[in-house]
Design a protein around this motif. Structure first.
Motif, PDB file in Angstrom:
ATOM      1  N   PHE A 138       3.074  -3.093  20.535  1.00 44.84           N
ATOM      2  CA  PHE A 138       1.963  -3.908  20.033  1.00 44.84           C
ATOM      3  C   PHE A 138       0.833  -3.078  19.405  1.00 44.84           C
ATOM      4  O   PHE A 138       0.300  -3.468  18.358  1.00 44.84           O
ATOM      5  CB  PHE A 138       1.392  -4.793  21.147  1.00 44.84           C
ATOM      6  N   PRO A 139       0.404  -1.943  20.002  1.00 45.48           N
ATOM      7  CA  PRO A 139      -0.676  -1.167  19.352  1.00 45.48           C
ATOM      8  C   PRO A 139      -0.336  -0.738  17.923  1.00 45.48           C
ATOM      9  O   PRO A 139      -1.232  -0.572  17.096  1.00 45.48           O
ATOM     10  CB  PRO A 139      -0.838   0.052  20.264  1.00 45.48           C
ATOM     11  N   LYS A 140       0.944  -0.598  17.628  1.00 53.29           N
ATOM     12  CA  LYS A 140       1.372  -0.251  16.281  1.00 53.29           C
ATOM     13  C   LYS A 140       1.379  -1.476  15.367  1.00 53.29           C
ATOM     14  O   LYS A 140       1.187  -1.361  14.165  1.00 53.29           O
ATOM     15  CB  LYS A 140       2.778   0.353  16.342  1.00 53.29           C
ATOM     16  N   LEU A 141       1.607  -2.636  15.957  1.00 56.17           N
ATOM     17  CA  LEU A 141       1.656  -3.876  15.185  1.00 56.17           C
ATOM     18  C   LEU A 141       0.276  -4.482  14.945  1.00 56.17           C
ATOM     19  O   LEU A 141       0.060  -5.173  13.953  1.00 56.17           O
ATOM     20  CB  LEU A 141       2.538  -4.911  15.900  1.00 56.17           C
ATOM     21  N   PHE A 142      -0.665  -4.196  15.850  1.00 57.54           N
ATOM     22  CA  PHE A 142      -1.976  -4.842  15.794  1.00 57.54           C
ATOM     23  C   PHE A 142      -2.700  -4.621  14.468  1.00 57.54           C
ATOM     24  O   PHE A 142      -3.167  -5.594  13.840  1.00 57.54           O
ATOM     25  CB  PHE A 142      -2.844  -4.371  16.966  1.00 57.54           C
ATOM     26  N   PRO A 143      -2.847  -3.371  13.968  1.00 52.91           N
ATOM     27  CA  PRO A 143      -3.537  -3.200  12.675  1.00 52.91           C
ATOM     28  C   PRO A 143      -2.812  -3.897  11.535  1.00 52.91           C
ATOM     29  O   PRO A 143      -3.448  -4.366  10.583  1.00 52.91           O
ATOM     30  CB  PRO A 143      -3.569  -1.680  12.482  1.00 52.91           C
ATOM     31  N   LYS A 144      -1.492  -3.994  11.627  1.00 47.80           N
ATOM     32  CA  LYS A 144      -0.729  -4.677  10.575  1.00 47.80           C
ATOM     33  C   LYS A 144      -0.999  -6.176  10.595  1.00 47.80           C
ATOM     34  O   LYS A 144      -1.077  -6.818   9.542  1.00 47.80           O
ATOM     35  CB  LYS A 144       0.763  -4.369  10.733  1.00 47.80           C
ATOM     36  N   TYR A 145      -1.157  -6.744  11.784  1.00 47.70           N
ATOM     37  CA  TYR A 145      -1.508  -8.162  11.884  1.00 47.70           C
ATOM     38  C   TYR A 145      -2.911  -8.423  11.329  1.00 47.70           C
ATOM     39  O   TYR A 145      -3.161  -9.467  10.705  1.00 47.70           O
ATOM     40  CB  TYR A 145      -1.411  -8.639  13.336  1.00 47.70           C
ATOM     41  N   LEU A 146      -3.835  -7.490  11.554  1.00 44.67           N
ATOM     42  CA  LEU A 146      -5.181  -7.625  10.983  1.00 44.67           C
ATOM     43  C   LEU A 146      -5.133  -7.709   9.459  1.00 44.67           C
ATOM     44  O   LEU A 146      -5.777  -8.557   8.837  1.00 44.67           O
ATOM     45  CB  LEU A 146      -6.053  -6.433  11.399  1.00 44.67           C
ATOM     46  N   ILE A 147      -4.348  -6.813   8.870  1.00 43.84           N
ATOM     47  CA  ILE A 147      -4.238  -6.782   7.406  1.00 43.84           C
ATOM     48  C   ILE A 147      -3.560  -8.053   6.904  1.00 43.84           C
ATOM     49  O   ILE A 147      -4.007  -8.673   5.927  1.00 43.84           O
ATOM     50  CB  ILE A 147      -3.444  -5.537   6.946  1.00 43.84           C
ATOM     51  N   ALA A 148      -2.478  -8.474   7.577  1.00 46.62           N
ATOM     52  CA  ALA A 148      -1.754  -9.677   7.155  1.00 46.62           C
ATOM     53  C   ALA A 148      -2.657 -10.911   7.208  1.00 46.62           C
ATOM     54  O   ALA A 148      -2.605 -11.774   6.320  1.00 46.62           O
ATOM     55  CB  ALA A 148      -0.521  -9.881   8.031  1.00 46.62           C
ATOM     56  N   ALA A 149      -3.507 -10.974   8.246  1.00 47.29           N
ATOM     57  CA  ALA A 149      -4.434 -12.111   8.368  1.00 47.29           C
ATOM     58  C   ALA A 149      -5.397 -12.147   7.182  1.00 47.29           C
ATOM     59  O   ALA A 149      -5.675 -13.223   6.630  1.00 47.29           O
ATOM     60  CB  ALA A 149      -5.196 -12.015   9.692  1.00 47.29           C
ATOM     61  N   LEU A 150      -5.911 -10.972   6.779  1.00 44.54           N
ATOM     62  CA  LEU A 150      -6.823 -10.926   5.629  1.00 44.54           C
ATOM     63  C   LEU A 150      -6.107 -11.275   4.331  1.00 44.54           C
ATOM     64  O   LEU A 150      -6.673 -11.938   3.455  1.00 44.54           O
ATOM     65  CB  LEU A 150      -7.446  -9.531   5.517  1.00 44.54           C
ATOM     66  N   ILE A 151      -4.861 -10.822   4.183  1.00 48.15           N
ATOM     67  CA  ILE A 151      -4.073 -11.139   2.985  1.00 48.15           C
ATOM     68  C   ILE A 151      -3.950 -12.649   2.827  1.00 48.15           C
ATOM     69  O   ILE A 151      -4.146 -13.210   1.741  1.00 48.15           O
ATOM     70  CB  ILE A 151      -2.676 -10.482   3.076  1.00 48.15           C
ATOM     71  N   ILE A 152      -3.637 -13.331   3.927  1.00 49.07           N
ATOM     72  CA  ILE A 152      -3.481 -14.793   3.891  1.00 49.07           C
ATOM     73  C   ILE A 152      -4.833 -15.478   3.687  1.00 49.07           C
ATOM     74  O   ILE A 152      -4.963 -16.413   2.893  1.00 49.07           O
ATOM     75  CB  ILE A 152      -2.799 -15.283   5.179  1.00 49.07           C
ATOM     76  N   LEU A 153      -5.865 -14.977   4.379  1.00 49.40           N
ATOM     77  CA  LEU A 153      -7.195 -15.591   4.304  1.00 49.40           C
ATOM     78  C   LEU A 153      -7.775 -15.514   2.899  1.00 49.40           C
ATOM     79  O   LEU A 153      -8.257 -16.509   2.348  1.00 49.40           O
ATOM     80  CB  LEU A 153      -8.134 -14.913   5.304  1.00 49.40           C
ATOM     81  N   ILE A 154      -7.718 -14.318   2.287  1.00 47.52           N
ATOM     82  CA  ILE A 154      -8.259 -14.139   0.929  1.00 47.52           C
ATOM     83  C   ILE A 154      -7.480 -14.980  -0.063  1.00 47.52           C
ATOM     84  O   ILE A 154      -8.034 -15.454  -1.069  1.00 47.52           O
ATOM     85  CB  ILE A 154      -8.241 -12.650   0.547  1.00 47.52           C
ATOM     86  N   ILE A 169       2.100  -8.672  -3.140  1.00 46.08           N
ATOM     87  CA  ILE A 169       2.096  -7.690  -4.230  1.00 46.08           C
ATOM     88  C   ILE A 169       2.776  -8.247  -5.475  1.00 46.08           C
ATOM     89  O   ILE A 169       2.497  -7.818  -6.598  1.00 46.08           O
ATOM     90  CB  ILE A 169       2.768  -6.363  -3.777  1.00 46.08           C
ATOM     91  N   CYS A 170       3.647  -9.242  -5.289  1.00 37.67           N
ATOM     92  CA  CYS A 170       4.294  -9.890  -6.434  1.00 37.67           C
ATOM     93  C   CYS A 170       3.391 -10.932  -7.082  1.00 37.67           C
ATOM     94  O   CYS A 170       3.763 -11.536  -8.107  1.00 37.67           O
ATOM     95  CB  CYS A 170       5.610 -10.536  -5.994  1.00 37.67           C
ATOM     96  N   GLY A 171       2.227 -11.208  -6.486  1.00 34.83           N
ATOM     97  CA  GLY A 171       1.281 -12.153  -7.065  1.00 34.83           C
ATOM     98  C   GLY A 171       1.667 -13.607  -6.860  1.00 34.83           C
ATOM     99  O   GLY A 171       1.331 -14.465  -7.680  1.00 34.83           O
ATOM    100  N   LEU A 172       2.367 -13.888  -5.767  1.00 35.96           N
ATOM    101  CA  LEU A 172       2.803 -15.260  -5.502  1.00 35.96           C
ATOM    102  C   LEU A 172       1.797 -15.983  -4.600  1.00 35.96           C
ATOM    103  O   LEU A 172       1.272 -15.394  -3.661  1.00 35.96           O
ATOM    104  CB  LEU A 172       4.185 -15.250  -4.831  1.00 35.96           C
ATOM    105  N   PRO A 173       1.527 -17.279  -4.879  1.00 38.48           N
ATOM    106  CA  PRO A 173       0.633 -18.038  -3.986  1.00 38.48           C
ATOM    107  C   PRO A 173       1.359 -18.341  -2.681  1.00 38.48           C
ATOM    108  O   PRO A 173       2.597 -18.381  -2.652  1.00 38.48           O
ATOM    109  CB  PRO A 173       0.364 -19.321  -4.786  1.00 38.48           C
TER     110      PRO A 173
END
Length: 425
Positions: free
Chosen positions: A402-418, A325-329
């Motif tokens: 883990f079920p609470k963490l799983f959707p957050k890991y999905l989002i984090a993976a996309l953040i890094i991938l994009i 969100i801070c716009g850092l690479p």
């Protein structure tokens, strides 16, 4: 009533569906704490599903009467989602405030649609284009202004933002994530749709949107820094990021007005990509804030500290979203902001005198926004997760399941991938 899905609709449907999916995956675990309220839970999840279908309808329907109907369904179901904890007077106040402002938004939309219908006799969106092309640019701009105010209320542009810092802290965390990630983006979609339909003086529209957006971004991040409630802090950052998206839209409009294809591309592409990026990192931040709240029973960051030792995975995920969100690479926020910066630089170097002044002021505003965002999230992460515990908490704090963490890991993976893929290629 025709159903049309073009590139703009498809893009928003894609980002909405992903955030709504992660919201329900996280929310079904988050709401386990309210198992003693079965009727309330049933209404909540039914409203969640209806709200999802209403948003799909908003993106697909291009008939003003049907559009108002699905928008009203979206507004009412969002209100029900916000007031889940309706036993709290603050929650009810926030929900009623949201409902009233939603209907002010609907009032402006209705006025614009009736205005067009009274001259064309049609409720189809194409009638807006026909009417706008048959009147003077000044009348076309007033019509655009009417729709802009309506959608700016939903998006959270200053000075139409006042519902947002109240509704986000009151709603359950998965609803806050969806609200910030996709519901306020309905306003961005509406503004972009009207820009496609009302082909007026894009230069005037661009300057207007640019000024409003810079004020929105700077004001939002300034207010975020002084917040002690973590969800209210994130709510003001939603206002800030709406300002960044608006700067991109304004830049794109100026590019169209100056017949500068690079400015138009950089502005609109940066705005659309930041819309996607914000839906990812902001929903992740709200989900992490919800996990912290359920573990500590407080949203006051001054009462927290040292949580990285007890909740290392949540702390790491929060840090990834904060850097984005801070716009850092190399995270996704950097790519979209880089596109907008690139367009601003190009416009300053080759623009006319008045456009150069506007673009230079916008770049200074964007720099201020980025710097203050880093200051704010350094404070937030440092106080919440680093150091030592500031107040004793009676409950045993531990990492989420883990079920609470799983959707957050999905989002984090996309953040890094994009973020990484465009920088590689």
């Amino acid at each position: 009533i025709q159903i049309r899905v073009d590139a703009l609709s498809g893009c928003f449907i894609l980002l909405m569906n992903f955030t709504v999916l992660t919201g329900i995956l996280y929310g079904r675990r988050y709401m386990k704490h309210y198992q003693n309220q079965p009727a309330n839970l049933t209404l909540h999840f039914a409203s969640y599903i209806i709200n999802h279908f209403a948003m799909i309808g908003i993106y697909c329907v291009q008939n003003s009467f049907a559009f108002l109907c699905v928008w009203e369904i979206m507004a009412i179901t969002s209100f029900i989602l916000i007031i889940f904890e309706h036993s709290k007077i603050e929650t009810l106040k926030a929900g009623i405030n949201y409902l009233i402002q939603s209907h002010i938004c609907i009032m402006f939309m209705t006025f614009g649609f009736i205005w067009v219908n009274s001259f064309t006799g049609s409720f189809d969106f194409n009638a807006i284009t026909k009417y706008a092309s048959s009147v003077s640019p000044a009348i076309g701009f007033i019509l655009f202004l009417c729709f802009f105010i309506a959608f700016a209320i939903k998006a959270g542009f200053v000075p139409f933002h006042t519902w947002l810092p109240l509704a986000h802290p009151a709603a359950p965390s998965h609803v806050s994530g969806v609200m910030s990630g996709v519901i306020i983006k309905l306003g961005i979609y509406g503004i972009l749709r009207m820009l496609l339909l009302i082909k007026g003086n894009y230069l005037t529209m661009g300057y207007f949107i640019l000024v409003i957006s810079v004020i929105t971004g700077v004001y939002g991040v300034m207010l975020a820094i002084i917040q002690h409630n973590i969800k209210k802090l994130l709510a003001y950052h939603s206002i800030e990021n709406i300002g960044i998206i608006g700067i991109g839209i304004g830049l794109g409009c100026i590019g169209l007005g100056l017949n500068n294809s690079y400015l138009a591309f950089a502005g609109f592409a940066g705005a659309m990509l930041h819309t996607l990026n914000h839906s990812l990192f902001k929903s992740l931040l709200f989900y992490c804030a919800g996990t912290v709240y359920q573990a500590t029973h407080t949203m006051d960051i001054e009462q927290l500290g040292g949580l990285i030792k007890k909740m290392p995975q949540t702390a790491t995920l929060f840090l990834i979203a904060a850097l984005a969100i801070c716009g850092l690479p190399p995270f996704n926020g950097f790519i979209s902001e880089f596109l907008i910066y690139s367009g601003l630089f190009k416009g300053i170097l080759g623009g006319q005198h008045i456009s150069t002044a506007f673009l230079l002021a916008s770049m200074i505003g964007l720099v201020v926004i980025g710097g203050m965002a880093m200051l704010c999230f350094t404070k937030a992460f440092g106080i919440v997760f680093l150091g030592t515990e500031r107040h004793h908490t009676p409950a045993t704090i531990h990492e989420a399941e883990f079920p609470k963490l799983f959707p957050k890991y999905l989002i984090a993976a996309l953040i890094i991938l994009i973020g990484i893929v465009p920088q590689i290629f």
